[in-house]
Design an enzyme around this catalytic site. Structure first.
Site, mmCIF file in Angstrom:
data_model
loop_
_atom_site.group_PDB
_atom_site.id
_atom_site.type_symbol
_atom_site.label_atom_id
_atom_site.label_comp_id
_atom_site.label_asym_id
_atom_site.label_seq_id
_atom_site.Cartn_x
_atom_site.Cartn_y
_atom_site.Cartn_z
ATOM 1 C CG ASN A 1 -1.689 1.262 1.414
ATOM 2 O OD1 ASN A 1 -1.736 2.098 0.496
ATOM 3 N ND2 ASN A 1 -2.311 1.433 2.569
ATOM 4 C CD1 TRP A 2 3.468 1.220 -3.113
ATOM 5 C CD2 TRP A 2 3.263 2.520 -4.928
ATOM 6 N NE1 TRP A 2 4.130 0.603 -4.141
ATOM 7 C CE2 TRP A 2 4.025 1.378 -5.270
ATOM 8 C CE3 TRP A 2 3.001 3.472 -5.919
ATOM 9 C CZ2 TRP A 2 4.520 1.176 -6.557
ATOM 10 C CZ3 TRP A 2 3.498 3.264 -7.197
ATOM 11 C CH2 TRP A 2 4.252 2.130 -7.507
ATOM 12 C CE LYS A 3 -0.101 3.259 4.927
ATOM 13 N NZ LYS A 3 -0.089 3.392 6.370
ATOM 14 C CG HIS B 1 -5.868 1.990 5.264
ATOM 15 N ND1 HIS B 1 -5.430 2.909 6.193
ATOM 16 C CD2 HIS B 1 -4.842 1.127 5.059
ATOM 17 C CE1 HIS B 1 -4.185 2.595 6.532
ATOM 18 N NE2 HIS B 1 -3.803 1.526 5.860
ATOM 19 C CD GLU C 1 -3.048 5.576 6.781
ATOM 20 O OE1 GLU C 1 -3.002 5.680 5.546
ATOM 21 O OE2 GLU C 1 -2.148 5.009 7.442
ATOM 22 C CD GLU D 1 -3.371 -2.253 7.362
ATOM 23 O OE1 GLU D 1 -2.393 -2.597 6.706
ATOM 24 O OE2 GLU D 1 -3.847 -1.109 7.315
ATOM 25 N N GLY E 1 2.690 2.381 10.825
ATOM 26 C CA GLY E 1 3.656 3.474 10.682
ATOM 27 C C GLY E 1 4.379 3.833 11.966
ATOM 28 C CB SER F 1 5.356 -1.737 12.099
ATOM 29 O OG SER F 1 5.001 -0.382 12.351
ATOM 30 N N GLY G 1 2.880 -1.156 4.280
ATOM 31 C CA GLY G 1 2.944 0.268 3.989
ATOM 32 C C GLY G 1 4.363 0.689 3.655
ATOM 33 N N GLY G 2 5.051 1.291 4.630
ATOM 34 C CA GLY G 2 6.374 1.867 4.410
ATOM 35 C C GLY G 2 7.354 0.943 3.693
#
Ligand code: 13P
Length: 255
Positions: free
Chosen positions: A9-11, A95, A97, A167, A173, A212, A233-234
């Site tokens: 997930n590149w966000k 998600h 967010e 999640e 993150g 994470s 994510g990251g």
């Protein structure tokens, strides 16, 4: 046996130049891990580039959100039919967010999952608790409420075609992943709840962990019986890390 799925997930990250390097590195490596299914979910403006660079490779692609409507006066929204035209396989739905920053309710998340499915794509439906909810002992209650909204919106037949992602919000993150035992406990709870709808369905459905996820913890998480891959994510923005997580998926699959 459920096939391990690793989704990046590149966000809201990327540029044409960075994406080109990242996609080239990922797609050339992914062929080494045929037992793992991999995908990247990119921001809307990059879907054309992602499609162009991933077509003919084993890596699938998808979006991070969709409207619950197919067409109409919804300025700024993107229709699931349009995402389908881009060749998206997956769409992340609900998600944390989006739930937190854009006030998406359980009912809206359910409607989006229905819209994605009925346009021929697979929703990756996210659930998860905040740190306060975990510390108050409410994890099971929160995750069950979020899951029940999906079950109610989809029904058993459609449910068989979704992916669930657990999640925990406190792990996203933060560099503080859930431990394998913490994650497994919630994944088992999710599968048990799905078994209440249909035992066969619960056995087949893939439940991903996100929060994470890194090369250093992916192996132990993927070794858990109810963790079928990851939503990354990251680490999905660093080709070597994303590939290492896919590799961990392959090891777990063949163990
Ligand atoms: P991180 O892997 O950066 O914690 O993000 C997880 C996530 O939200 C993926 O959807």
């Amino acid at each position: 046996m459920r096939r391990t799925l690793v989704v990046g997930n590149w966000k809201m990250h990327g540029s044409f130049a960075d994406n080109a390097d990242l996609l080239a590195a990922i797609s050339s490596q992914a062929t080494r891990f045929p037992e793992v299914e991999s995908a990247v979910c990119a921001p809307f403006p990059y879907l054309a580039q992602v499609r162009e660079l991933l077509a003919g490779t084993p890596v699938k692609w998808g979006a991070q959100n969709s409207s619950e409507h197919v067409a109409g006066a919804y300025t700024g929204e993107v229709s699931p039919a349009m995402l389908r035209e881009f060749g998206c396989h997956y769409v992340i739905v609900g998600h944390s967010e989006r739930r937190t920053l854009h006030h998406e309710t359980d009912a809206l998340v359910g409607a989006k999952a229905v819209a994605v499915l009925s346009n021929g794509m697979t929703p990756i439906v996210c659930v998860g608790e905040t740190l306060d909810e975990r510390e108050a002992g409410h994890t099971a209650q929160v995750v069950t409420r979020q899951l029940d909204a999906i079950i109610a919106a989809l029904g058993a037949d459609a449910l068989a075609r979704v992916v669930i992602a657990y999640e925990p919000i406190w792990a996203i993150g933060t560099g503080r992943s859930a431990s394998p035992e913490q994650a497994q406990a919630v994944h088992a709870l999710i599968r048990q709840r799905l078994a209440g709808v249909d035992a066969g369905l619960a056995d087949d459905i893939r439940i991903l962990y996100g929060g994470s996820l890194k090369p250093g913890n992916a192996g132990a998480l993927f070794a858990q019986p109810d963790i079928d891959g990851g939503l990354v994510g990251g680490a999905s923005l660093v080709a070597a890390d994303f590939v290492a997580i896919i590799m961990a998926g392959q090891s777990a699959q063949s163990a």
